[in-house]
Scaffold this motif. Structure first.
Motif, mmCIF file in Angstrom:
data_model
loop_
_atom_site.group_PDB
_atom_site.id
_atom_site.type_symbol
_atom_site.label_atom_id
_atom_site.label_comp_id
_atom_site.label_asym_id
_atom_site.label_seq_id
_atom_site.Cartn_x
_atom_site.Cartn_y
_atom_site.Cartn_z
ATOM 1 N N SER A 1 -7.052 17.990 -7.799
ATOM 2 C CA SER A 1 -6.407 17.342 -8.948
ATOM 3 C C SER A 1 -5.696 16.044 -8.569
ATOM 4 O O SER A 1 -5.396 15.809 -7.398
ATOM 5 C CB SER A 1 -5.421 18.321 -9.603
ATOM 6 O OG SER A 1 -4.466 18.743 -8.645
ATOM 7 N N ILE A 2 -5.453 15.246 -9.594
ATOM 8 C CA ILE A 2 -4.621 14.032 -9.470
ATOM 9 C C ILE A 2 -3.406 14.255 -10.372
ATOM 10 O O ILE A 2 -3.556 14.552 -11.566
ATOM 11 C CB ILE A 2 -5.361 12.770 -9.968
ATOM 12 C CG1 ILE A 2 -6.647 12.503 -9.164
ATOM 13 C CG2 ILE A 2 -4.434 11.546 -9.966
ATOM 14 C CD1 ILE A 2 -6.467 11.936 -7.772
ATOM 15 N N MET A 3 -2.228 14.125 -9.796
ATOM 16 C CA MET A 3 -1.016 14.282 -10.618
ATOM 17 C C MET A 3 -0.653 12.934 -11.244
ATOM 18 O O MET A 3 -0.773 11.896 -10.595
ATOM 19 C CB MET A 3 0.153 14.763 -9.756
ATOM 20 C CG MET A 3 1.417 15.029 -10.567
ATOM 21 S SD MET A 3 2.873 15.334 -9.548
ATOM 22 C CE MET A 3 2.450 16.870 -8.783
ATOM 23 N N SER A 4 -0.224 12.998 -12.503
ATOM 24 C CA SER A 4 0.321 11.781 -13.134
ATOM 25 C C SER A 4 1.647 12.150 -13.794
ATOM 26 O O SER A 4 2.089 13.303 -13.709
ATOM 27 C CB SER A 4 -0.673 11.213 -14.145
ATOM 28 O OG SER A 4 -0.959 12.162 -15.148
ATOM 29 N N GLU B 1 3.211 22.324 -5.133
ATOM 30 C CA GLU B 1 3.119 23.688 -4.585
ATOM 31 C C GLU B 1 2.362 24.612 -5.540
ATOM 32 O O GLU B 1 1.510 25.399 -5.131
ATOM 33 C CB GLU B 1 4.537 24.243 -4.314
ATOM 34 C CG GLU B 1 5.226 23.597 -3.124
ATOM 35 C CD GLU B 1 4.365 23.606 -1.863
ATOM 36 O OE1 GLU B 1 3.739 24.642 -1.563
ATOM 37 O OE2 GLU B 1 4.273 22.555 -1.192
ATOM 38 N N LYS B 2 2.711 24.491 -6.811
ATOM 39 C CA LYS B 2 2.083 25.370 -7.816
ATOM 40 C C LYS B 2 0.552 25.170 -7.846
ATOM 41 O O LYS B 2 -0.216 26.138 -7.861
ATOM 42 C CB LYS B 2 2.685 25.031 -9.186
ATOM 43 C CG LYS B 2 2.250 25.937 -10.289
ATOM 44 C CD LYS B 2 3.012 25.645 -11.567
ATOM 45 C CE LYS B 2 2.149 26.129 -12.731
ATOM 46 N NZ LYS B 2 2.463 25.475 -13.970
ATOM 47 N N TYR B 3 0.128 23.927 -7.824
ATOM 48 C CA TYR B 3 -1.317 23.663 -7.901
ATOM 49 C C TYR B 3 -2.027 24.028 -6.599
ATOM 50 O O TYR B 3 -3.212 24.391 -6.616
ATOM 51 C CB TYR B 3 -1.576 22.202 -8.322
ATOM 52 C CG TYR B 3 -1.626 22.092 -9.830
ATOM 53 C CD1 TYR B 3 -0.472 22.269 -10.584
ATOM 54 C CD2 TYR B 3 -2.828 21.885 -10.504
ATOM 55 C CE1 TYR B 3 -0.519 22.228 -11.971
ATOM 56 C CE2 TYR B 3 -2.881 21.839 -11.883
ATOM 57 C CZ TYR B 3 -1.723 22.012 -12.611
ATOM 58 O OH TYR B 3 -1.781 21.986 -13.985
ATOM 59 N N PRO C 1 -5.529 22.009 -5.430
ATOM 60 C CA PRO C 1 -4.534 21.156 -4.781
ATOM 61 C C PRO C 1 -4.506 19.720 -5.309
ATOM 62 O O PRO C 1 -5.530 19.196 -5.754
ATOM 63 C CB PRO C 1 -4.946 21.173 -3.302
ATOM 64 C CG PRO C 1 -6.301 21.745 -3.243
ATOM 65 C CD PRO C 1 -6.535 22.529 -4.504
ATOM 66 N N VAL C 2 -3.311 19.142 -5.223
ATOM 67 C CA VAL C 2 -3.125 17.754 -5.649
ATOM 68 C C VAL C 2 -3.564 16.850 -4.493
ATOM 69 O O VAL C 2 -2.963 16.861 -3.421
ATOM 70 C CB VAL C 2 -1.639 17.490 -6.006
ATOM 71 C CG1 VAL C 2 -1.433 16.017 -6.364
ATOM 72 C CG2 VAL C 2 -1.189 18.395 -7.144
ATOM 73 N N GLY D 1 0.720 15.392 2.307
ATOM 74 C CA GLY D 1 -0.680 14.984 2.526
ATOM 75 C C GLY D 1 -1.385 14.565 1.243
ATOM 76 O O GLY D 1 -2.588 14.774 1.078
ATOM 77 N N VAL D 2 -0.605 13.968 0.339
ATOM 78 C CA VAL D 2 -1.137 13.547 -0.962
ATOM 79 C C VAL D 2 -1.196 12.012 -0.974
ATOM 80 O O VAL D 2 -0.270 11.353 -0.507
ATOM 81 C CB VAL D 2 -0.183 14.052 -2.077
ATOM 82 C CG1 VAL D 2 -0.497 13.421 -3.412
ATOM 83 C CG2 VAL D 2 -0.232 15.571 -2.163
#
Ligand SMILES: Cc1ncc(COP(=O)(O)O)c(C=O)c1O
Length: 511
Positions: free
Chosen positions: A221-224, A290-292, A298-299, A332-333
């Protein structure tokens, strides 16, 4: 003799045009002062095409021709978003001329995408050069048959203004596809890490990607951030969180959205509260990572605007961005900074994130709008490991780089970043005065350089202010629920700022 005759006739035509324009200006509803007319005459005698001295609105808005054109366009497509039809032959500098001949001071500039005003002579000259003209006419598939001067062009133009530490660049067609491809670059980087640096694929990966299943099409995933805008293509749209209308009816990925700081203004009165707001948001960023991870999604990257633009011009402190970067490194994102709207100078620096003094470069910076071409800068480890993976037919347009080269030259020659800072100060001071004068109507003046905004007390009134500003000769933009944003070109000078502020004062008084 022939030349002399030509010169005399050009001069005569200029004088006639000057007289016509002055007559037209005097007839305009917003009549200029005699001094303004004089300045106009003096300047016109030395320059070929000049801005009008001030806005001139002669018809109702939208005017009769605009209404006719709207009707016509509506019969061909959904044209509900069209505000005005331009006359690009007549638009000049900071002035947008519409189909009805109304001359507006443009503080919105095609959604923030006109770097040095309309019809800048330096840009108009660009395609008089035969080589440049041929680059425009023979549009290449840049990923396969670039012109022999393409590496030099990338180096001399795009890399000459690259954010420090980002040495690779890919050109793209628009802001959305710049972000879309930046996400792909991040996923490829992430998966290469997972394979311990190997770039070969297993047969299982090859087969499973063809049916959109892991491991070939992995869950990543990509977080925004809530309130963000990153574009309208599918990956970009998933990360866009500004308004439902952009997203409705379209399937989206299960990707996380963290809260973005919402500050109280004036900033100097709410330092403690705003600092707490930063911390609260960062905590949630960490929790979501952490949740993802636990949910096997993972993000791989986080995308953030230096100032959330479409979502309401929400800003965050340098400390917020420094901590966000540090969090990305620990987890590591990859950190992607979306400078599509903020890039190329409106904040007073080439890149808005330069204001944040990040201890190290972000991983990727995306751009478009004032840069005239879309694209993204990366650290070298984010270059795709195989060909044809970050790719499309055109991958941008060399013609736009020819224009950008000239834009960058104009920025340097005319010292435009320092003009942006100067004009920004006049505008911000003036807006502060207005929020003190009309405290029940506007508040929360904010932003950097001329990339400024303020809130109106509710959405209905905001829309009215924005509309009435237009009737008073100024184009401005709305964003978020209640904000009006200023997005002038880099050539917007203090005198234009004064005109903007006068029009805004008039508009607020008339409410
Ligand atoms: C910050 C940001 N990112 C991405 C985009 C999308 O750019 P485009 O409309 O060129 O696809 C925009 C457009 O407004 C934007 O403001």
């Amino acid at each position: 003799m022939q030349n002399l005759k030509l010169l005399i006739s050009v001069y005569f035509l200029q004088v006639v045009e000057t007289m016509l324009r002055i007559t037209k200006t005097v007839l305009c509803k917003n009549q200029p002062t005699p001094a303004a007319v004089l300045i106009y005459c003096q300047r016109f005698s030395t320059e070929a095409q000049l801005e009008p001295p001030q806005p001139c609105v002669k018809t109702s808005i939208p005017g009769p021709k605009t209404l006719e054109l709207l009707k016509d366009l509506n019969s061909l497509q959904q044209a509900g978003s069209v505000q005005l039809f331009a006359d690009y032959d007549k638009s000049i500098g900071n002035y947008f001329v519409d189909a009805d001949g109304n001359e507006f001071l443009d503080a919105f500039t095609q959604i923030s995408s006109v770097p040095v005003g309309y019809n800048h002579p330096e840009l108009l000259k660009a395609f008089a050069d035969q080589h440049n003209l041929k680059s425009l006419v023979n549009r290449p598939a840049l990923g396969v048959f670039p012109s022999k001067d393409w590496p030099e062009k990338l180096r001399n133009v795009l890399l000459s203004v690259a954010p420090a530490g980002l040495n690779a660049v890919s050109t793209m067609m628009c802001g959305s596809c710049s972000n879309e491809n930046a996400y792909k670059a991040v996923f490829m980087w992430y998966q290469t890490k997972q394979r311990g640096g190997k770039i070969d694929f297993t047969p299982e990966e090859m087969d499973s990607c063809m049916v959109n299943q892991p491991p070939g099409a992995p869950k990543l995933s990509i977080m925004s951030f809530k309130g963000s805008f990153h574009g309208r293509t599918f990956g970009a749209l998933t990360t866009t969180r500004s308004k439902p209308i952009h997203k409705l009816d379209c399937p989206a990925f299960d990707w996380p959205a963290a809260p973005f700081p919402r500050y109280k203004y004036p900033l100097s009165n709410f330092e403690r509260e705003n600092h707490q707001e930063d911390e609260k948001c960062l905590e949630q960023v960490e929790d979501l990572i952490e949740k993802y991870k636990k949910a096997d999604n993972p993000v791989a990257g986080i995308i953030v605007e230096p100032i959330q633009s479409e979502g309401g011009d929400n800003e965050a402190s340098p400390q917020f961005f420094q901590k966000l970067q540090s969090l990305c490194k620990t987890k590591g994102v990859a950190l992607i900074i979306d400078e599509v709207q903020t890039g190329c100078g409106p904040s007073g620096k080439m890149w808005c994130h330069e204001h944040f003094e990040l201890p190290s470069p972000p991983d990727i910076v995306t751009f478009s709008k004032k840069m005239l071409t879309g694209g993204f800068y990366t650290k070298s480890e984010f270059k795709a490991p195989h060909s044809y993976r970050i790719f499309n037919t055109w991958m941008g347009d060399p013609g736009k780089l020819i224009l950008l080269e000239r834009v960058l030259k104009v920025i340097k020659q005319e010292n435009l970043f320092s003009l942006v800072q100067k004009t920004g100060t006049v505008l911000k001071d003036g807006l502060h005065k207005l929020e003190n004068e009309f405290p029940n109507l506007i508040n929360s003046v904010r932003g950097r350089g001329t990339f400024l905004a303020f809130n109106v007390c509710n959405t209905e009134l905001r829309d009215k202010v924005n509309n009435n500003l237009k009737k008073n000769g100024v184009l401005g933009g709305a964003c978020g629920e209640t904000a009006i944003r200023l997005r002038p070109a880099l050539v917007f000078a203090p005198k234009h700022a004064e005109i903007y502020l006068d029009a805004l004062r008039k508009t607020l008084k008339e409410l």
